[in-house]
Write a protein that holds these residues in place. Structure first.
Motif, PDB file in Angstrom:
ATOM      1  N   UNK A   7      -2.563 -30.304 -40.179  1.00  0.00           N
ATOM      2  CA  UNK A   7      -1.909 -30.445 -38.882  1.00  0.00           C
ATOM      3  C   UNK A   7      -1.811 -29.121 -38.144  1.00  0.00           C
ATOM      4  N   UNK A   8      -2.130 -28.010 -38.819  1.00  0.00           N
ATOM      5  CA  UNK A   8      -1.932 -26.702 -38.202  1.00  0.00           C
ATOM      6  C   UNK A   8      -3.199 -25.872 -38.225  1.00  0.00           C
ATOM      7  N   UNK A   9      -3.390 -25.063 -37.183  1.00  0.00           N
ATOM      8  CA  UNK A   9      -4.509 -24.142 -37.085  1.00  0.00           C
ATOM      9  C   UNK A   9      -4.000 -22.764 -37.472  1.00  0.00           C
ATOM     10  N   UNK A  10      -4.647 -22.138 -38.429  1.00  0.00           N
ATOM     11  CA  UNK A  10      -4.269 -20.801 -38.889  1.00  0.00           C
ATOM     12  C   UNK A  10      -2.785 -20.722 -39.235  1.00  0.00           C
ATOM     13  N   UNK A  11      -2.210 -21.828 -39.692  1.00  0.00           N
ATOM     14  CA  UNK A  11      -0.842 -21.826 -40.167  1.00  0.00           C
ATOM     15  C   UNK A  11       0.242 -21.795 -39.108  1.00  0.00           C
ATOM     16  N   UNK A  12      -0.125 -21.815 -37.820  1.00  0.00           N
ATOM     17  CA  UNK A  12       0.935 -21.702 -36.820  1.00  0.00           C
ATOM     18  C   UNK A  12       0.815 -22.701 -35.675  1.00  0.00           C
ATOM     19  N   UNK A  13      -0.368 -22.919 -35.139  1.00  0.00           N
ATOM     20  CA  UNK A  13      -0.533 -23.773 -33.963  1.00  0.00           C
ATOM     21  C   UNK A  13      -0.840 -25.207 -34.379  1.00  0.00           C
ATOM     22  N   UNK A  14      -0.071 -26.148 -33.904  1.00  0.00           N
ATOM     23  CA  UNK A  14      -0.273 -27.560 -34.239  1.00  0.00           C
ATOM     24  C   UNK A  14      -1.564 -28.066 -33.615  1.00  0.00           C
ATOM     25  N   UNK A  15      -2.346 -28.796 -34.383  1.00  0.00           N
ATOM     26  CA  UNK A  15      -3.607 -29.359 -33.886  1.00  0.00           C
ATOM     27  C   UNK A  15      -3.319 -30.647 -33.132  1.00  0.00           C
ATOM     28  N   UNK A  16      -3.638 -30.705 -31.852  1.00  0.00           N
ATOM     29  CA  UNK A  16      -3.364 -31.908 -31.078  1.00  0.00           C
ATOM     30  C   UNK A  16      -4.435 -32.988 -31.245  1.00  0.00           C
ATOM     31  N   UNK A  17      -5.578 -32.649 -31.799  1.00  0.00           N
ATOM     32  CA  UNK A  17      -6.681 -33.601 -31.914  1.00  0.00           C
ATOM     33  C   UNK A  17      -7.601 -33.106 -33.018  1.00  0.00           C
ATOM     34  N   UNK A  18      -8.820 -33.550 -33.003  1.00  0.00           N
ATOM     35  CA  UNK A  18      -9.804 -33.016 -33.927  1.00  0.00           C
ATOM     36  C   UNK A  18     -10.345 -34.030 -34.905  1.00  0.00           C
ATOM     37  N   UNK A  19     -10.912 -33.514 -35.970  1.00  0.00           N
ATOM     38  CA  UNK A  19     -11.561 -34.313 -37.003  1.00  0.00           C
ATOM     39  C   UNK A  19     -10.877 -34.074 -38.341  1.00  0.00           C
ATOM     40  N   UNK A  20     -11.275 -34.876 -39.312  1.00  0.00           N
ATOM     41  CA  UNK A  20     -10.841 -34.703 -40.694  1.00  0.00           C
ATOM     42  C   UNK A  20     -11.909 -35.306 -41.589  1.00  0.00           C
ATOM     43  N   UNK A  21     -11.812 -35.076 -42.886  1.00  0.00           N
ATOM     44  CA  UNK A  21     -12.732 -35.680 -43.841  1.00  0.00           C
ATOM     45  C   UNK A  21     -12.027 -36.802 -44.577  1.00  0.00           C
ATOM     46  N   UNK A  22     -12.763 -37.856 -44.822  1.00  0.00           N
ATOM     47  CA  UNK A  22     -12.235 -38.973 -45.601  1.00  0.00           C
ATOM     48  C   UNK A  22     -13.275 -39.367 -46.645  1.00  0.00           C
ATOM     49  N   UNK A  23     -12.797 -39.697 -47.836  1.00  0.00           N
ATOM     50  CA  UNK A  23     -13.679 -40.133 -48.909  1.00  0.00           C
ATOM     51  C   UNK A  23     -13.860 -41.641 -48.818  1.00  0.00           C
ATOM     52  N   UNK A  24     -15.092 -42.087 -48.805  1.00  0.00           N
ATOM     53  CA  UNK A  24     -15.406 -43.521 -48.754  1.00  0.00           C
ATOM     54  C   UNK A  24     -15.904 -43.964 -50.126  1.00  0.00           C
ATOM     55  N   UNK A  25     -15.258 -44.988 -50.651  1.00  0.00           N
ATOM     56  CA  UNK A  25     -15.653 -45.563 -51.938  1.00  0.00           C
ATOM     57  C   UNK A  25     -16.928 -46.374 -51.760  1.00  0.00           C
ATOM     58  N   UNK A  26     -17.645 -46.614 -52.851  1.00  0.00           N
ATOM     59  CA  UNK A  26     -18.852 -47.444 -52.749  1.00  0.00           C
ATOM     60  C   UNK A  26     -18.495 -48.847 -52.269  1.00  0.00           C
ATOM     61  N   UNK A  27     -19.437 -49.478 -51.591  1.00  0.00           N
ATOM     62  CA  UNK A  27     -19.182 -50.842 -51.119  1.00  0.00           C
ATOM     63  C   UNK A  27     -20.147 -51.827 -51.768  1.00  0.00           C
ATOM     64  N   UNK A  28     -20.013 -53.104 -51.420  1.00  0.00           N
ATOM     65  CA  UNK A  28     -20.822 -54.168 -52.023  1.00  0.00           C
ATOM     66  C   UNK A  28     -22.297 -54.085 -51.637  1.00  0.00           C
ATOM     67  N   UNK A  50     -12.392 -39.147 -36.762  1.00  0.00           N
ATOM     68  CA  UNK A  50     -11.417 -38.660 -35.792  1.00  0.00           C
ATOM     69  C   UNK A  50     -10.017 -38.703 -36.367  1.00  0.00           C
ATOM     70  N   UNK A  51      -9.232 -37.728 -35.969  1.00  0.00           N
ATOM     71  CA  UNK A  51      -7.799 -37.759 -36.279  1.00  0.00           C
ATOM     72  C   UNK A  51      -7.130 -38.503 -35.139  1.00  0.00           C
TER      73      UNK A  51
END
Length: 91
Positions: free
Chosen positions: A51-72, A83-84
């Motif tokens: 949620x924070x950039x360089x430990x001080x500024x709150x991130x208002x938007x952006x991306x993140x990583x998510x782990x996707x499990x195998x599917x059928x 997207x966040x």
């Protein structure tokens, strides 16, 4: 003062949408490459986000990583960039 804060928030939001995606994609590619060799440097982790950039500024938007499990359909487990938003922030 409020105008300066709003301008800073707008700047961080723009940076999050322009600068972050290639960095997150590079991290996803690296984690996926490691997993192909049977290595998992982040076991039991489903989301990589902050949620924070360089430990001080709150991130208002952006991306993140998510782990996707195998599917059928045979899609292997992998890390993806997403997207966040308010519903997923900090999840």
């Amino acid at each position: 003062m409020t105008d300066r804060l709003n301008a800073a928030d707008a700047l961080y939001a723009t940076a999050a949408e322009v600068d972050e995606p290639p960095l997150w994609q590079a991290l996803a590619d690296a984690l996926n490459a490691l997993s192909e060799y049977g290595l998992n440097p982040v076991p039991d982790t489903r989301v990589i986000d902050t949620d924070y950039v360089h430990g001080s500024c709150k991130r208002p938007a952006g991306k993140r990583l998510a782990f996707r499990s195998p599917d059928d359909q045979g899609t292997p487990p992998c890390w993806v960039v997403e997207d966040r938003n308010d519903a997923t922030r900090g999840a």
